[in-house]
Design an enzyme around this catalytic site. Sequence first.
Site, PDB file in Angstrom:
ATOM      1  CE  LYS A 115      -4.477  -1.495   1.670  1.00 49.95           C
ATOM      2  NZ  LYS A 115      -5.625  -1.199   2.532  1.00 49.95           N
ATOM      3  CE  LYS A 197      -6.475 -10.276  -2.822  1.00 47.83           C
ATOM      4  NZ  LYS A 197      -6.324  -9.403  -1.663  1.00 47.83           N
ATOM      5  CE  LYS A 200     -11.339  -3.671  -1.206  1.00 47.63           C
ATOM      6  NZ  LYS A 200     -12.199  -3.808  -0.031  1.00 47.63           N
TER       7      LYS A 200
END
Length: 331
Positions: A115, A197, A200
């Site tokens: 992040k 993965k 979203k």
Amino acid sequence: MNQDKKTVFSGVQPSGNLTIGNYLGAIKNFSRFSDEYKTFYCVVDLHAITVRQVPAELRRRTYETLALYMACGLDEKKNTLFVQSHVPGHAELGWILDCYTMFGELSRMTQFKDKSQKHSENINAGLFTYPALMAADMLLYQTDLVPVGIDQKQHLELARDVAMRFNQIYGDTFTVPEGYISPDTMKIMSLAEPTAKMSKSDPNQNAVVYILDSKDDIMRKFKKAVTDSEAEVRYSEDKPGVSNLMTIYRAFTGKSFEDIEAEFAGKGYGDFKLAVGEACADGLAPVREEFARLIADKAHLEAVMKAGAEEASYYARRTMSKVRRKIGFVN
Ligand code: TRP
């Protein structure tokens, strides 16, 4: 007051649209605990602001996430459904646990590293201490079991370490939580890049299937899914695209990999992808319908979050008074 029941806690962030990875890997499993456990399912808005949010969207998504919980089968009478910022104990215990969580531990969190790369203009302290707040979420309710996606495993282990450390210093204070990671659907991969993965926030809209996607969108995305140059529906590590589709198909139909291989023997990928798309769209249809009904009734959602916060606060206050006493805060 259900003293004899063990406790389940999990949280979902009200940021971004949830994917079938979130659904199959976590939320779909939540309702199976409702009878046997005291269950707390939280919309973790405090966590969401570790990255910049548009206020109106954060508010809208908070309602939506609650409605989605309910649409995924969580009955508000059998589960405590609430919003994190409505129970002050989360922020309070979060701060306290910051003081028992090491800089080095937090520096090793892969989600923090990812992040902070993605949001390099806003590497704030909250993004860094996020796992301590997450530990507070669980420890506040003396949680035994935490159903989460596999991406949260490292955070869960940190929470266990912090709980044990605190207990070591002050004597038994917190239950040390266990993770529950659903073995069949551990990891749903991107449809476009099946070695990564399903995320979203993937900018490639064909890579990700959202829980609330229309049937047309779902069918289109599965038709475009990346497979391989063979034409054999077979589960194998060197066939990540096909194996991922098989995992999704199995999750929605309950069929085994063997059944699926037999079903599509001699058929091409075209038929297979259509079948996966159909199964996924059919499986999600009731969720989508229920969501539409729930989101239209804001007053009801507000009543649910209010009752949930009251119930959660009762348990949170009990833990907090114990924690304050152990630490040496004046009552
Ligand atoms: N960090 C989790 C996620 O992004 C959400 C979360 C916050 C959570 N607090 C939690 C999950 C406590 C389980 C338990 O998915």
